[in-house]
Design a protein around this motif. Structure first.
Motif, PDB file in Angstrom:
ATOM      1  N   GLU A   1       3.943   6.008  -3.395  1.00 25.63           N
ATOM      2  CA  GLU A   1       2.809   5.524  -4.177  1.00 25.63           C
ATOM      3  C   GLU A   1       3.104   4.128  -4.756  1.00 25.63           C
ATOM      4  OE1 GLU A   1       0.046   7.236  -4.487  1.00 25.63           O
ATOM      5  OE2 GLU A   1      -0.998   6.292  -6.179  1.00 25.63           O
ATOM      6  N   VAL A   2       4.293   3.983  -5.309  1.00 23.57           N
ATOM      7  CA  VAL A   2       4.671   2.675  -5.861  1.00 23.57           C
ATOM      8  C   VAL A   2       4.667   1.626  -4.760  1.00 23.57           C
ATOM      9  CG1 VAL A   2       6.568   1.345  -6.879  1.00 23.57           C
ATOM     10  CG2 VAL A   2       6.002   3.611  -7.790  1.00 23.57           C
ATOM     11  N   ALA A   3       5.250   1.959  -3.614  1.00 20.14           N
ATOM     12  CA  ALA A   3       5.412   0.978  -2.537  1.00 20.14           C
ATOM     13  C   ALA A   3       4.076   0.569  -1.918  1.00 20.14           C
ATOM     14  CB  ALA A   3       6.351   1.527  -1.455  1.00 20.14           C
ATOM     15  N   THR A   4       3.164   1.510  -1.806  1.00 20.86           N
ATOM     16  CA  THR A   4       1.936   1.202  -1.036  1.00 20.86           C
ATOM     17  C   THR A   4       0.710   1.012  -1.913  1.00 20.86           C
ATOM     18  OG1 THR A   4       1.429   3.552  -0.712  1.00 20.86           O
ATOM     19  CG2 THR A   4       2.763   2.480   0.977  1.00 20.86           C
ATOM     20  N   VAL A   5       0.753   1.448  -3.161  1.00 23.44           N
ATOM     21  CA  VAL A   5      -0.425   1.294  -4.021  1.00 23.44           C
ATOM     22  C   VAL A   5      -0.139   0.340  -5.171  1.00 23.44           C
ATOM     23  CG1 VAL A   5      -2.141   2.488  -5.445  1.00 23.44           C
ATOM     24  CG2 VAL A   5      -1.200   3.599  -3.386  1.00 23.44           C
ATOM     25  N   LYS A   6       0.833   0.729  -6.002  1.00 23.72           N
ATOM     26  CA  LYS A   6       1.142  -0.123  -7.163  1.00 23.72           C
ATOM     27  C   LYS A   6       1.481  -1.548  -6.723  1.00 23.72           C
ATOM     28  CE  LYS A   6       4.621  -0.446 -10.938  1.00 23.72           C
ATOM     29  NZ  LYS A   6       3.859  -0.656 -12.180  1.00 23.72           N
ATOM     30  N   TYR A   7       2.315  -1.663  -5.707  1.00 21.02           N
ATOM     31  CA  TYR A   7       2.728  -2.981  -5.217  1.00 21.02           C
ATOM     32  C   TYR A   7       2.152  -3.226  -3.830  1.00 21.02           C
ATOM     33  CZ  TYR A   7       6.262  -2.919  -8.995  1.00 21.02           C
ATOM     34  OH  TYR A   7       6.924  -2.884 -10.193  1.00 21.02           O
ATOM     35  N   ASP A   8       0.880  -2.936  -3.630  1.00 20.56           N
ATOM     36  CA  ASP A   8       0.304  -3.072  -2.294  1.00 20.56           C
ATOM     37  C   ASP A   8       0.416  -4.509  -1.763  1.00 20.56           C
ATOM     38  OD1 ASP A   8      -1.475  -4.031  -4.138  1.00 20.56           O
ATOM     39  OD2 ASP A   8      -3.262  -3.091  -3.246  1.00 20.56           O
ATOM     40  N   HIS A   9       0.324  -5.487  -2.678  1.00 18.32           N
ATOM     41  CA  HIS A   9       0.417  -6.896  -2.262  1.00 18.32           C
ATOM     42  C   HIS A   9       1.799  -7.220  -1.683  1.00 18.32           C
ATOM     43  CE1 HIS A   9       1.995  -6.551  -6.346  1.00 18.32           C
ATOM     44  NE2 HIS A   9       2.740  -7.605  -6.066  1.00 18.32           N
ATOM     45  N   ASP A  10       2.779  -6.426  -2.052  1.00 20.65           N
ATOM     46  CA  ASP A  10       4.147  -6.709  -1.613  1.00 20.65           C
ATOM     47  C   ASP A  10       4.527  -5.861  -0.417  1.00 20.65           C
ATOM     48  OD1 ASP A  10       6.575  -8.213  -2.302  1.00 20.65           O
ATOM     49  OD2 ASP A  10       7.483  -6.236  -2.589  1.00 20.65           O
ATOM     50  N   PHE A  11       3.632  -4.963  -0.001  1.00 19.32           N
ATOM     51  CA  PHE A  11       4.040  -3.937   0.962  1.00 19.32           C
ATOM     52  C   PHE A  11       4.223  -4.453   2.387  1.00 19.32           C
ATOM     53  CE2 PHE A  11       2.513  -0.681   4.062  1.00 19.32           C
ATOM     54  CZ  PHE A  11       3.713  -0.004   4.168  1.00 19.32           C
ATOM     55  N   ASP A  12       3.153  -5.019   2.934  1.00 19.67           N
ATOM     56  CA  ASP A  12       3.295  -5.273   4.380  1.00 19.67           C
ATOM     57  C   ASP A  12       3.062  -6.733   4.745  1.00 19.67           C
ATOM     58  OD1 ASP A  12       0.100  -3.783   5.381  1.00 19.67           O
ATOM     59  OD2 ASP A  12       0.608  -5.281   3.890  1.00 19.67           O
ATOM     60  N   ARG A  13       3.670  -7.615   3.971  1.00 20.98           N
ATOM     61  CA  ARG A  13       3.505  -9.032   4.283  1.00 20.98           C
ATOM     62  C   ARG A  13       4.396  -9.450   5.462  1.00 20.98           C
ATOM     63  NH1 ARG A  13       6.976 -12.128   0.155  1.00 20.98           N
ATOM     64  NH2 ARG A  13       8.494 -10.542  -0.408  1.00 20.98           N
ATOM     65  N   ILE A  14       4.069 -10.586   6.014  1.00 19.40           N
ATOM     66  CA  ILE A  14       4.783 -11.081   7.201  1.00 19.40           C
ATOM     67  C   ILE A  14       6.003 -11.870   6.725  1.00 19.40           C
ATOM     68  CG2 ILE A  14       4.548 -12.332   9.386  1.00 19.40           C
ATOM     69  CD1 ILE A  14       2.514 -10.056   9.037  1.00 19.40           C
ATOM     70  N   HIS A  15       7.099 -11.170   6.507  1.00 16.77           N
ATOM     71  CA  HIS A  15       8.264 -11.788   5.880  1.00 16.77           C
ATOM     72  C   HIS A  15       9.426 -10.848   6.147  1.00 16.77           C
ATOM     73  CE1 HIS A  15      11.014 -12.899   2.577  1.00 16.77           C
ATOM     74  NE2 HIS A  15      10.412 -14.071   2.593  1.00 16.77           N
ATOM     75  N   ASN A  16      10.655 -11.366   6.115  1.00 15.87           N
ATOM     76  CA  ASN A  16      11.771 -10.453   6.406  1.00 15.87           C
ATOM     77  C   ASN A  16      11.847  -9.321   5.386  1.00 15.87           C
ATOM     78  OD1 ASN A  16      14.237 -10.681   4.549  1.00 15.87           O
ATOM     79  ND2 ASN A  16      13.940 -12.855   4.990  1.00 15.87           N
ATOM     80  N   HIS A  17      11.479  -9.595   4.125  1.00 19.12           N
ATOM     81  CA  HIS A  17      11.461  -8.501   3.140  1.00 19.12           C
ATOM     82  C   HIS A  17      10.431  -7.436   3.509  1.00 19.12           C
ATOM     83  CE1 HIS A  17      13.229 -11.123  -0.356  1.00 19.12           C
ATOM     84  NE2 HIS A  17      13.984 -11.109   0.716  1.00 19.12           N
TER      85      HIS A  17
END
Lengths: 711, 711
Positions: free
Chosen positions: A160-176
């Motif tokens: 939930e944290v990974a995909t909702v709370k921080y959705d903007h950080d979840f699946d960006r085009i970046h090595n992270h």
């Protein structure tokens, strides 16, 4: 609801393939033995699920290690059947499930959002990936009650944290971003909630464009497979990439991930491997440590995966030999089997290669040129003429490093960072990374007017790229040439580097022709970063009795001016001793130029910089050519008191002439003299017939360049 | 007259013992394989007998190598029976016989008389030894005519030069003298002129006092076996010593040389071996390289010889294992046989030992203290409190070095020399050896008033020695203490060093109590030579924006003052990272003292010095105690990005009190605090009951010292 109890990445056939190598001297057998020793040693420390600490602190390190050993112990339970591994894995994950929701999020310290265990979600994503995989290995061994405790108190809230709370950080085009999607997919698969696999593969918007694994692997790499941030970050991204590729193959075989987009996964693994020095260490292109290399877990994983899913490549065995181990997995079992079937595995000399940059391969390139001598020693030139590399980019367009005799000779400083050392700003990048390590003067190239390329402006630098001129990767004379236009306002630069094998030389000669083209007069500082003891110079150099910095900004404020003197009227010579080898740098010069001997360490109140040395040849000019060679010669071993060949063969480098059309220089030596001619025209081809007239003499050759014996 | 055709050091039984190891994986088999590869490689270069060159030049190196390979090829002819070895040996020696008398003597450059091949007779003596031995292996294969050519044109004239022309240089009591007598004896034996054997053994005057081998081995070593110039010169003298001992045993068995003078040969070999660090490298006591060690040919020879002629010592096998090879000879065959008969050979942890100095063992001593931890790592303290060491002596009475984790931590600079590098003053000792490397400030101890001990006066220094106080070489707490009286006028010094094992510590704690005693006030500089990156300090240190030297003479002129600050009001702390380990130095201090961070390299116009760093704690005082500890902690590996334990356990060192009678300090740590009490009275014994009162508290203990847990 009953949860999944299937190992995500280990099926019965794979487990048996690994089991049969237990106790054997095969690559798998040795890797397994190491894995068991390492895991048992950690388990002997007992279970500890700590709270918060800064990066590099105890809790940070322990959380990281716990995830690693949950993965390892989980696999070992399946392979050995020993319950102690299941018990350890279960106890540790349960400890996390007991604590997770009761822990506060860290205070946010940088642009990366904080996690509950770690100061940034990046580390939490890494944790999720390995804990998800480890959990899946023992889930069948757990009771349903135990599983539900872990799922509801730990995994579901984390997803939930990974995909909702921080959705903007979840699946960006970046090595992270690759770690994020891999962590979510692993836990999703482990607990049988496959929607998380699909979110990870296709992105939150399910469009394969804005995010998700497929978009990432489509966009992160150039057609050559090169990764814009360089090998240090490439190997960091390659591990979740490989693990998620394996998950994808198992859960969504219809995507045929290993053939996706022209086998982009295989291609990018090859590109990463081909950038390394002969000792398996990656050149520190962009911000990077000086020690990262083939031995990294990510690279080990990638090599095993490549061996399983792609056509046989004998160099892969050589790389595995350098690594001395493999990924204990089904992929590793495949590698071990074919490795052991070889009659003989040699350490590899990878082919010379030019790796293009940019989504379409038209934003410059990186050259890796290798030459192996009769004793097996490999000389390697790395030249950077691609893109800037975003926030981790160094301002070193046309930069070059040189390696032989198992050491970097013309050196890259690497990043300004003491990774994970808590007293060094929590192990993060230090101020000196910007103020020194990324500056032009910290590299092996020309600094103009004591400034940095593109004025140390990342946005400006990212908007540009160098222009490849030519690349020839075939012995005996390999060469690369490229242009950097307007990296300094009003100054165009061209660098042509040749690696010349010759029967009279034990090691190939490095020839460096660095040309600058400007309407106005500038100060040009040609710098060489070397390591070792100065043996001699023909420059009338005087050591300063008081040391001052070489300048006041753009990295110069960190450099002590230790000694200086007028350059030689014809050819300036400096010989130094690094390790067991002598190196002589010869550069065409005149007596109104100045040679500096420098050392880093100034304006460094916290002792963050390493003490490193360089030579700087300074001239004032409009158009100019720095024509230099580096000769590798001799042998010194203090412990046996043997010294041979402390004097090199070459004595002079003379510039015959240079223009926008051509460069001609002669290199004079005791029993070998060479005439080097380069076509500087951007539209030269292998067939171009060139003539150039300098000093009333006409020089003719075909193609990009020619190297001829001089009478 | 018909000449001798008997190999000097190889009889038929020995040859056969070696032959049967050919191709085997035994220590002899491996050594033999290496010897063959090495010799064949040199032979492939072809025969060359050049003329003159300076030391370190081509001809110098070639003459040296030719002698080495004449010896090797000679032995290989007897072992393998292959004529190519005899032919090579014969051709090379004949080449020398053709040229010798036609060559001029070199121009004399130093106090050592010149030879015809070399700039100094020392090298010619070395040459004679190996050529004599090599010749004897093939003399039976030569024709009488060939033998006579070599004898009359080369060997006899050389013997004349060595014993008549330079009679004053022939058999003096000095490490060079051992080469002279061994070289003459070897050639004398090889050609059957045994009078030269007797001259070599008994001296030109045949008195066994003024010269000759027996006088040398009677006088060169202390009763402990220690050699006054230190291990670097000891291993240089040990090779001719061993070879001449073997010759003596064969040609004059009645002398029973291996039992001569209480087995002085065996004893001095053991003393030499016992001085080395755990990695087999010798501490650079006096002028010495930093890399000389067990792998040296002299040490390899000595280990083989010891194994043959002295009672079994398991550590000898461990040392041979570290060496990985042996002397291919009858002695080596004996070593190989007993080595291979061992079930298991462990790398050695040699016992702690105090080696006395001087002909009667009453001129101070050298301490070597070792402690092995649970992981097998050996910590070692070396403390120098013996004699000065003559012309090669460093002015470092009470000097100390410290080693663990396979590296020297508190470091010795070693000599100022680039041995055999022709561009560095012909490879000889450099000016900076005197002006820096031998000075007190270059070492780990206290420099008084920015001067050198004994005013850098060799004669004065040779007239003195330190006084041993106590030595305890038994774990868990080992300690050494000694006095240096009047090394600075009016200042007496005492240093007590303890190596303390404790259950809470992975590595033993080094405790250093350096006490100064003076009627007048002086400036005391306590210096630590360290290597690596400064991680943190609690001193309010400021880096200088312009660098000046720390002083103007006695070595200070070579040291840049990089940074300085007021010491901490209680305990000054500095942590640095060397390799994979952190080290924290804690020293009781007050805020009117100054801490300096320095680096060598000033006033070094020819770049002769290495760039090395030190910490200097400065105070002004009459009587004073520098109470310090060095804690070894943590782990850092950049390539795997693992960092643990960057913060040490200890936080304070408090001086409770000190006087001529006693020193009491407390060392405060997180979960371990210690009270250290030392009896400073010169007449203390193990039974002495001591009480000392400081600050109204009475401290009592028995013996030299006590270390107690502090509540």
């Amino acid at each position: 609801m009953s949860s999944s109890t299937k190992p995500v990445l280990m099926n019965q056939q794979e487990i048996e393939a690994i089991q049969k190598e237990l106790g054997k001297d095969s690559l798998m057998g040795k890797s397994l033995k190491e894995l068991i020793l390492d895991t048992d040693k950690f388990m002997a420390l007992g279970i500890d699920v700590p709270g918060h600490s800064p990066a590099g602190g105890y809790a940070h390190n322990k959380h990281t290690a716990n995830a690693k050993y949950i993965d390892q112990a989980g696999r070992l339970f399946l392979i050995t059947g020993e319950e102690k591994y299941a018990q350890f894995t279960a106890d540790l994950i349960t400890g996390y499930a007991d604590k997770y929701l009761g822990m506060d999020f860290h205070e946010q310290k940088n642009t990366n959002p904080p996690g509950r265990f770690f100061h940034q979600m990046l580390n939490e994503h890494v944790w999720m990936l390995f804990v998800g995989l480890g959990y899946s290995c023992i889930s069948a061994w757990l009771s349903e009650e135990q599983r539900q405790h872990i799922i509801t108190k730990l995994f579901e809230p984390m997803l939930e944290v990974a995909t909702v709370k921080y959705d903007h950080d979840f699946d960006r085009i970046h090595n992270h971003g690759v770690w994020a999607v891999a962590g979510v997919a692993a836990i999703g698969a482990a607990i049988g909630q496959e929607k998380y696999i699909d979110l990870s593969i296709h992105g939150l918007l399910n469009d394969d464009v804005t995010g998700g694994f497929l978009a990432q692997i489509s966009k992160l790499f150039a057609p050559s497979g090169y990764y814009i941030e360089g090998p240090y970050y490439h190997r960091y991204a390659i591990r979740p990439l490989c693990l998620l590729a394996e998950i994808t193959q198992r859960y969504r075989p219809e995507l045929d991930i290993f053939n996706f987009k022209g086998q982009v996964i295989g291609k990018t693994i090859q590109a990463m491997l081909s950038s390394a020095y002969p000792n398996g260490v990656f050149p520190a292109l962009n911000d990077a440590s000086k020690t990262m290399g083939y031995s990294d877990e990510g690279v080990v994983t990638a090599v095993s995966l490549y061996a399983k899913h792609y056509p046989e490549d004998k160099n892969i065995y050589g790389i595995a030999k350098l690594q001395g181990r493999l990924w204990v997995s089904g992929c590793g079992a495949a590698l071990s089997e074919s490795y052991e079937a070889q009659d003989n595995v040699e350490l590899p000399c990878l082919p010379s290669v030019e790796l293009n940059e940019g989504p379409n391969g038209d934003r410059g390139a990186q050259a890796f040129i290798r030459s192996q001598n009769a004793n097996g020693d490999i000389s390697q030139v790395v030249m950077a003429y691609g893109q800037h590399g975003m926030g981790h980019g160094n301002f070193d367009g046309l930069g070059m490093t040189f390696f032989n005799n198992n050491q970097e000779v013309l050196r890259e400083y690497g990043y300004g960072r003491w990774v994970n050392v808590e007293h060094k700003f929590g192990g993060r990048y230090l101020d000196e990374n910007k103020s020194y390590a990324r500056q032009t003067i910290a590299h092996n190239l020309v600094t103009v007017d004591e400034k940095c390329q593109n004025d140390f402006n990342v946005k400006l630098a990212d908007s540009k790229h160098c222009e490849p001129h030519f690349f020839t990767g075939n012995a005996p004379i390999q060469a690369v040439s490229a242009f950097a236009r307007d990296y300094y306002p009003g100054v165009d630069q061209q660098r042509s580097v040749l690696l010349v094998e010759h029967e009279t030389l034990e090691h190939p000669l490095l020839v460096d022709l660095f040309r600058l083209d400007s309407e106005a007069s500038h100060q040009y500082d040609y710098a060489i970063q070397y390591s070792g003891q100065i043996i001699r110079t023909n420059s009338d150099v005087k050591q300063h009795s008081t040391l001052n910095t070489l300048g006041s900004d753009f990295g110069y404020q960190h450099i002590w001016n230790e000694a200086q003197g007028a350059a030689d009227a014809d050819t300036t010579l400096v010989t130094w001793l690094q390790g067991e080898s002598f190196y002589t740098w010869l550069s065409a010069s005149s007596s109104d130029e100045t040679l500096f001997f420098t050392r880093t360490g100034a304006n460094d109140p916290d002792f963050n910089l390493r003490s490193e040395t360089s030579l700087v040849l300074r001239r004032q000019a409009k158009d100019s050519l720095f024509a230099s060679v580096v000769e590798t010669h001799g042998f010194f071993d203090e412990s046996t008191e043997v010294c041979n060949g402390a004097t090199g063969k070459f004595t002079a480098v003379n510039v015959i002439g240079y223009s926008d059309a051509a460069t001609v220089v002669e290199i004079i030596g005791d029993d070998v003299s060479l005439l080097v001619m380069v076509n500087n025209s951007p539209d030269v081809t292998e067939q171009t017939q060139a003539t150039a007239e300098f000093g009333g003499v006409t020089y003719s050759w075909t193609g990009y360049f020619a190297v001829e014996p001089k009478a």
